[in-house]
Design an enzyme around this catalytic site. Structure first.
Site, PDB file in Angstrom:
ATOM      1  N   GLY A  57     -38.082  74.236 -63.968  1.00 19.84           N
ATOM      2  CA  GLY A  57     -38.892  74.822 -62.901  1.00 19.84           C
ATOM      3  C   GLY A  57     -38.082  75.769 -62.035  1.00 19.84           C
ATOM      4  O   GLY A  57     -38.561  76.821 -61.620  1.00 19.84           O
ATOM      5  N   ASN A  58     -36.813  75.418 -61.760  1.00 16.07           N
ATOM      6  CA  ASN A  58     -35.965  76.293 -60.955  1.00 16.07           C
ATOM      7  C   ASN A  58     -35.598  77.563 -61.711  1.00 16.07           C
ATOM      8  O   ASN A  58     -35.309  78.596 -61.104  1.00 16.07           O
ATOM      9  CB  ASN A  58     -34.694  75.550 -60.530  1.00 16.07           C
ATOM     10  CG  ASN A  58     -34.981  74.505 -59.468  1.00 16.07           C
ATOM     11  OD1 ASN A  58     -35.507  74.821 -58.408  1.00 16.07           O
ATOM     12  ND2 ASN A  58     -34.678  73.255 -59.748  1.00 16.07           N
TER      13      ASN A  58
ATOM     14  N   LYS B 187     -37.394  62.023 -58.034  1.00 13.91           N
ATOM     15  CA  LYS B 187     -37.641  63.361 -58.556  1.00 13.91           C
ATOM     16  C   LYS B 187     -37.793  64.376 -57.423  1.00 13.91           C
ATOM     17  O   LYS B 187     -38.743  64.314 -56.640  1.00 13.91           O
ATOM     18  CB  LYS B 187     -38.903  63.374 -59.423  1.00 13.91           C
ATOM     19  CG  LYS B 187     -39.195  64.722 -60.061  1.00 13.91           C
ATOM     20  CD  LYS B 187     -38.106  65.136 -61.025  1.00 13.91           C
ATOM     21  CE  LYS B 187     -38.410  66.475 -61.682  1.00 13.91           C
ATOM     22  NZ  LYS B 187     -37.290  66.936 -62.506  1.00 13.91           N
TER      23      LYS B 187
ATOM     24  N   LYS C 182     -39.742  66.656 -66.659  1.00 10.67           N
ATOM     25  CA  LYS C 182     -40.142  67.479 -67.797  1.00 10.67           C
ATOM     26  C   LYS C 182     -39.198  67.325 -68.991  1.00 10.67           C
ATOM     27  O   LYS C 182     -39.593  67.559 -70.120  1.00 10.67           O
ATOM     28  CB  LYS C 182     -40.295  68.939 -67.382  1.00 10.67           C
ATOM     29  CG  LYS C 182     -39.009  69.707 -67.170  1.00 10.67           C
ATOM     30  CD  LYS C 182     -38.626  70.540 -68.366  1.00 10.67           C
ATOM     31  CE  LYS C 182     -37.362  71.332 -68.148  1.00 10.67           C
ATOM     32  NZ  LYS C 182     -36.261  70.733 -67.435  1.00 10.67           N
TER      33      LYS C 182
ATOM     34  N   LYS D 136     -31.647  65.233 -68.298  1.00  6.83           N
ATOM     35  CA  LYS D 136     -31.340  66.149 -69.383  1.00  6.83           C
ATOM     36  C   LYS D 136     -30.319  65.519 -70.326  1.00  6.83           C
ATOM     37  O   LYS D 136     -30.443  65.594 -71.553  1.00  6.83           O
ATOM     38  CB  LYS D 136     -30.809  67.476 -68.842  1.00  6.83           C
ATOM     39  CG  LYS D 136     -31.824  68.287 -68.050  1.00  6.83           C
ATOM     40  CD  LYS D 136     -31.191  69.471 -67.369  1.00  6.83           C
ATOM     41  CE  LYS D 136     -32.233  70.334 -66.670  1.00  6.83           C
ATOM     42  NZ  LYS D 136     -33.024  69.596 -65.662  1.00  6.83           N
TER      43      LYS D 136
END
Length: 275
Positions: free
Chosen positions: A11-12, A128, A211, A273
């Site tokens: 998103g960033n 989050k 995500k 991640k």
């Protein structure tokens, strides 16, 4: 022989506002089109941390300005809104790039619901980050109003919400059918709209699914060959933002587990991640 690839966009990495997002989508579209032109099947997932925070803030301000007309907007609905407008930019950028190359291939965004477990302990421990970065003073004021906040990997303070693990992807059959039909699919935006199953009914819950975990589940469920995670930093690092920071180019699963045990990666940011 072409490969099936799930590409997860942070998103960033999509920018902090609409013009930045559109520019980032165009740059990303060129890289994805290269893979498609080489004969690979591509499914695109994306984050929404900054975007869903902006949407929720805007909806909250609307509610405060006219509470009799507007009711508070659930976080699950804000996630759905973010899927729509991010998917809109991504699919248009991809369609334009493919057409410029003479590639006749459809691009479609799937409004994706992701089932979570209502008993997931994440609901008791929000991790989050969403929304814009804040100063410590702004974070203290938000905490005083009852919203959990945390420092995000040395970059500032942000609001945090629950981030339950994805159990299954509700629209997975539609996604598989579209990939099989040759479409480029944008799915699981923002980790998916978080829902819990109540018999035949799906009910949205106040959370944001990470995500990266949702993209990994998507890759598993469509039999992908590769999962590629793109974000705003150069690569994974140990001792991040410290004088002895060291970039990691290639690590084994055992090394990844050791770094996780050392607490090298920020929850809700780089940790999922690596996990």
């Amino acid at each position: 022989m072409g490969k099936r690839i799930v590409i997860a966009l942070g998103g960033n990495a999509l920018g902090e506002n609409l013009p930045e997002q559109m520019a980032a989508a165009r740059g990303t579209a060129r890289a994805i089109a290269d893979l498609i032109q080489a004969g690979h099947e591509v499914v695109v997932a994306h984050g929404n941390g900054p975007q869903v925070g902006m949407i929720q803030k805007a909806m909250a301000e609307l509610t405060r300005s006219d509470p009799e007309r507007y009711i508070p907007c659930p976080l699950s609905v804000c996630v759905a809104m973010s899927q729509g407008y991010i998917g809109y930019d991504l699919q248009n950028a991809l369609r334009e790039e493919l057409m410029d190359r003479g590639i006749d291939k459809g691009v479609a965004t799937v409004l994706t619901q992701v089932e979570v477990d209502p008993a997931d302990p994440a609901f008791q421990h929000p991790t989050k980050p969403i929304g814009a970065f804040m100063t410590q003073a702004e974070a203290e004021e938000m905490r005083r109003r009852g919203n959990p906040v945390m420092e995000d990997a040395g970059r500032g303070w942000r609001r945090v919400v629950a981030s339950p693990k994805p159990v299954s992807i509700v629209e997975i059959k539609s996604i598989r059918d579209m990939v099989a039909a040759g479409l480029v699919v944008v799915a699981c935006g923002g980790g998916g709209i978080p829902v819990v199953r109540e018999g035949c009914r799906l009910r949205g819950v106040s959370a944001v699914i990470d995500k990266d975990f949702a993209s990994a589940r998507l890759a598993q469920m469509i039999g992908a060959d590769y999962l590629v995670i793109l974000t705003a930093v150069e690569r994974v690092a140990v001792n991040y933002a410290k004088p002895d920071q060291r970039w990691l180019s290639r690590i084994s699963v055992e090394e990844a587990r050791a770094y996780i045990a050392q607490g090298q990666f920020a929850p809700g940011s780089m940790l999922p991640k690596v996990e």
